[in-house]
Design a protein around this motif. Structure first.
Motif, PDB file in Angstrom:
ATOM      1  N   PHE A 153       0.845  -1.188   0.000  1.00 25.12           N
ATOM      2  CA  PHE A 153       0.000   0.000   0.000  1.00 25.12           C
ATOM      3  C   PHE A 153       0.885   1.245   0.000  1.00 25.12           C
ATOM      4  O   PHE A 153       2.088   1.183   0.234  1.00 25.12           O
ATOM      5  CB  PHE A 153      -0.932   0.022   1.221  1.00 25.12           C
ATOM      6  N   ARG A 154       0.245   2.382  -0.303  1.00 24.29           N
ATOM      7  CA  ARG A 154       0.903   3.675  -0.163  1.00 24.29           C
ATOM      8  C   ARG A 154      -0.100   4.642   0.460  1.00 24.29           C
ATOM      9  O   ARG A 154      -1.300   4.358   0.520  1.00 24.29           O
ATOM     10  CB  ARG A 154       1.379   4.207  -1.521  1.00 24.29           C
ATOM     11  N   ASN A 158      -3.645  13.071   0.817  1.00 26.38           N
ATOM     12  CA  ASN A 158      -4.715  13.343   1.782  1.00 26.38           C
ATOM     13  C   ASN A 158      -4.632  12.456   3.013  1.00 26.38           C
ATOM     14  O   ASN A 158      -5.497  12.509   3.886  1.00 26.38           O
ATOM     15  CB  ASN A 158      -6.081  13.155   1.113  1.00 26.38           C
ATOM     16  N   GLY A 159      -3.606  11.611   3.060  1.00 22.68           N
ATOM     17  CA  GLY A 159      -3.439  10.723   4.204  1.00 22.68           C
ATOM     18  C   GLY A 159      -4.263   9.458   4.127  1.00 22.68           C
ATOM     19  O   GLY A 159      -4.409   8.751   5.120  1.00 22.68           O
ATOM     20  N   SER A 160      -4.828   9.146   2.948  1.00 23.20           N
ATOM     21  CA  SER A 160      -5.647   7.941   2.784  1.00 23.20           C
ATOM     22  C   SER A 160      -4.795   6.785   2.282  1.00 23.20           C
ATOM     23  O   SER A 160      -3.845   6.979   1.522  1.00 23.20           O
ATOM     24  CB  SER A 160      -6.786   8.203   1.790  1.00 23.20           C
ATOM     25  N   ILE A 161      -5.169   5.576   2.715  1.00 23.74           N
ATOM     26  CA  ILE A 161      -4.465   4.374   2.269  1.00 23.74           C
ATOM     27  C   ILE A 161      -4.915   4.021   0.857  1.00 23.74           C
ATOM     28  O   ILE A 161      -6.108   3.983   0.563  1.00 23.74           O
ATOM     29  CB  ILE A 161      -4.752   3.201   3.221  1.00 23.74           C
ATOM     30  N   VAL A 162      -3.966   3.758  -0.015  1.00 26.22           N
ATOM     31  CA  VAL A 162      -4.255   3.349  -1.391  1.00 26.22           C
ATOM     32  C   VAL A 162      -3.604   1.987  -1.623  1.00 26.22           C
ATOM     33  O   VAL A 162      -2.384   1.860  -1.523  1.00 26.22           O
ATOM     34  CB  VAL A 162      -3.710   4.367  -2.412  1.00 26.22           C
ATOM     35  N   PRO A 163      -4.401   0.936  -1.911  1.00 27.51           N
ATOM     36  CA  PRO A 163      -3.797  -0.376  -2.185  1.00 27.51           C
ATOM     37  C   PRO A 163      -3.046  -0.354  -3.510  1.00 27.51           C
ATOM     38  O   PRO A 163      -3.437   0.343  -4.445  1.00 27.51           O
ATOM     39  CB  PRO A 163      -5.013  -1.310  -2.250  1.00 27.51           C
ATOM     40  N   LEU A 164      -1.975  -1.126  -3.589  1.00 30.99           N
ATOM     41  CA  LEU A 164      -1.168  -1.137  -4.810  1.00 30.99           C
ATOM     42  C   LEU A 164      -1.639  -2.175  -5.821  1.00 30.99           C
ATOM     43  O   LEU A 164      -1.636  -1.927  -7.022  1.00 30.99           O
ATOM     44  CB  LEU A 164       0.302  -1.393  -4.463  1.00 30.99           C
ATOM     45  N   TYR A 165      -2.034  -3.363  -5.332  1.00 32.15           N
ATOM     46  CA  TYR A 165      -2.351  -4.448  -6.264  1.00 32.15           C
ATOM     47  C   TYR A 165      -3.711  -5.095  -6.035  1.00 32.15           C
ATOM     48  O   TYR A 165      -4.209  -5.788  -6.913  1.00 32.15           O
ATOM     49  CB  TYR A 165      -1.274  -5.543  -6.192  1.00 32.15           C
TER      50      TYR A 165
END
Length: 664
Positions: A153-154, A158-165
């Motif tokens: 993840f990254r 905005n401080g939100s979690i974004v999954p990578l895959y």
């Protein structure tokens, strides 16, 4: 756009296990031929459960590549897909919400589904034969597809979690879920506990503290609970001795805003009587936002806190229940009930007016009624919504007239719902060969796309099922045995189209045969031609029962052959009815799991009859011989062959005693 590929492509593990594993049981027939699955709760016939891959196909380019979710299930794949759409986890929910639409599911192949626009799809990537194996495979596939956000993840600006895959929120295997909580969460907001205590101790209001720290009220309330165990701001103020100071600041702000004490007293009185928010705004003639501002002047952060403090929670709940009961009132229970007699309604409906036109017509006679209310009255009176009632009165009779049969009367007697009636008539029209435009013409609409979306099936799919499928079955009964034969029998159906029709209607059976169309056609020929002929000769009707009980082609073939061989049929008779030559019949016997016809006959005739004879009181070889109408040597030889393992350990007489004790 960057492309992303998992560590391996989607693959299907179809290798059956020959051993009984933990939490499972198989019935095995000759080696690795699986005859029956008896897993408790599993909806799969040939395994305990499956590992599936749910794919976000990135049709809108939102991601840098396709995204994945790997899961396990013992349910049907369509059911599991629908569950994910209706109750997604928080990552999958974000992916679904970006389309702002209701998703309909369509079938694309054997146990393969997608949403109507192709946004998401689901397929099987592995099969498991025990609970332990299912968990192990899920962990392995989540790792292969890198779909667990805990590991990939990254955090955006905005401080939100974004999954990578992918969208998995755990690493699989029914293990305890690992959450990124507290200081370990990358979005965690660090607040100085001493600074927060100082602001509360100085009597600052909630909105002043929010502005000072740049944090929402809910986050601050959580930190207060986390730091000191207090229940919200007012509890913290009372515990820290700053509540009176806080009240003075509130009163100062109130005097600055020129808010009258009378207004606050009226609000306090309404709250103490349990009034609901919409009732308060109506009585005080102010907005909801103003009410919440006044609540702060009274020292409350929200309505719940006010009801608790004023001991009016019970009264508030009773008022809520009374309001809900009144909102559910219908018909004559409503104080503004409008009575419309049946004759008036029928006269308006016969004019084929829309609801809007009917409302206008009624208003001319001094009856003022809303469209929704009129629609509800029609449904109460005739048990169908107005849109379906017009079809029942004007459209369905016209279709019945075209078909030459009165289907409508039977449907009404059975109480079939409006949507089901529409679907029934669409199927009838498709079965007669009507084109999409012709069906739309019968329903007096420009396009039938609304109904196809509602039923989650396109016109092409419905035509495959209700037009081509019955004709393929009839062609097989008439002797068609190849795709070329079927293409000649079917109108406007080329070679490739026939393959697609077979793949759609018998996709599961085709997958079991490894995509071999020739083997599938032989099976279908047996089902629709050979077996009915054999049943007619023997005056029996068992095929339907067998097909309702078993789904695998091998199971159906095996149990049907076993059943008819109990009639002591000759090899020549069975070959002739199946239409097989010597080599083809031998291949069929091998397919059933036997090396030759004699072993098949031993299993399906002699063994069944010998056990039946013992259960009916036979106590010797002579009794069994009489029961079977066979010579003594042939019966003795059959017993030795069938129970050869026991015969290797015991004498014939001892073996017979064991069998009598076992089966009697």
């Amino acid at each position: 756009m960057n492309s992303f590929a998992p560590r391996h492509g989607p693959r299907l593990n179809l290798s059956p296990q020959n051993t009984v594993q933990s939490g499972s049981s198989f019935a095995i027939q000759n080696g690795n031929k699986v005859i029956r699955n008896s897993f408790v709760g599993s909806q799969w016939d040939d395994c305990y459960g499956v590992i599936y891959l749910l794919t976000d196909n990135n049709v809108d380019g939102y991601w840098e590549h396709k995204m994945f979710y790997v899961g396990q299930t013992i349910q049907g794949l369509r059911i599991r897909f629908r569950q994910h759409i209706n109750n997604p986890n928080f990552l999958l929910n974000k992916a679904l919400n970006r389309f702002q639409k209701t998703f309909n599911i369509v079938e694309t192949g054997a146990e393969q589904f997608k949403t109507f626009g192709g946004e998401f799809s689901i397929q099987i990537i592995a099969k498991a034969y025990s609970d332990d194996e299912l968990n192990r495979l899920e962990i392995q596939e989540i790792s292969n597809y890198r779909s667990c956000y805990l590991d990939y993840f990254r955090v955006d600006k905005n401080g939100s979690i974004v999954p990578l895959y992918g969208f998995n929120i755990e690493r699989g295997g029914m293990q305890k879920r690992v959450y990124l909580s507290g200081p370990f969460n990358p979005t965690y907001i660090d607040i100085d506990a001493n600074h927060l205590r100082e602001l509360i101790s100085l009597g600052f209001t909630t909105d002043e503290i929010e502005e000072e720290l740049g944090v929402s009220e809910s986050t601050l309330s959580k930190r207060i609970k986390e730091f000191w165990g207090y229940d919200g701001f007012n509890d913290a103020r009372k515990q820290l001795g700053s509540y009176e100071l806080f009240r003075k600041r509130v009163n100062k702000r109130r005097s600055d805003s020129q808010l009258e004490d009378k207004q606050l007293e009226e609000l306090r009185e309404l709250l103490s009587q349990g009034y609901m928010l919409h009732e308060i705004t109506e009585k005080l003639k102010v907005s909801i936002g103003t009410i919440y501002n006044w609540l702060e002047f009274l020292g409350y952060d929200n309505l719940t806190e006010a009801y608790d403090d004023l001991d009016s929670k019970g009264m508030h709940r009773r008022r809520e229940n009374a309001y809900r009961s009144a909102s559910r009132a219908r018909g004559t229970d409503l104080p503004h009930y409008i009575d419309l007699d049946e004759k008036t309604m029928i006269a308006l409906i016969k004019k084929r007016l829309s609801l809007k036109q009917m409302v206008a017509e009624l208003s001319k006679h001094g009856i003022n009624i809303a469209e929704n209310t009129l629609g509800t009255k029609i449904q109460d009176l005739f048990s169908y919504k107005y849109s379906y009632l017009t079809k029942i009165l004007f459209i369905f009779p016209k279709i019945d007239n075209f078909l030459g049969e009165n289907h409508l009367k039977s449907l009404l007697q059975q109480g079939v719902s409006g949507p089901d009636m529409v679907f029934y008539y669409i199927k009838l029209l498709i079965a007669t060969g009507c084109s999409n435009k012709e069906i739309a013409k019968y329903f007096s609409v420009q396009s039938m796309s609304y109904w196809y979306r509602k039923f989650a099936k396109s016109y092409r799919v419905l035509r495959y099922e209700f037009f081509y499928k019955p004709r393929i079955i009839q062609s097989l009964r008439e002797g068609a045995s190849t795709i070329e034969d079927l293409a000649e029998h079917l109108p406007t159906a080329a070679y490739n189209k026939v393959r697609n029709i077979l793949r759609h209607n018998w996709g599961q059976e085709l997958s079991i045969y490894g995509g071999n169309i020739r083997k599938l056609l032989r099976f279908l020929s047996r089902i629709f031609k050979s077996y009915p002929l054999i049943e007619a000769n023997l005056n029996i009707n068992v095929q339907r029962t067998i097909m309702n009980k078993y789904r695998s082609p091998l199971d159906i073939d095996f149990h049907f052959i076993c059943h008819i061989m109990a009639f002591d049929l000759s090899k020549a008779f069975i070959k002739a009815k199946l239409g097989y030559g010597k080599k083809t019949f031998q291949n069929f016997v091998n397919y059933l799991g036997f090396s030759n016809y004699s072993k098949l006959r031993d299993e399906c005739y002699y063994k069944v009859k010998i056990i039946e004879a013992i259960k009916n009181g036979s106590n010797s070889t002579e009794d069994i011989s009489i029961y079977l109408s066979r010579s003594l040597p042939s019966v003795r030889s059959a017993i030795k062959r069938i129970w050869n393992k026991e015969y290797f350990l015991y004498s014939y007489d001892s073996l017979l005693k064991i069998l009598i004790k076992r089966y009697k």
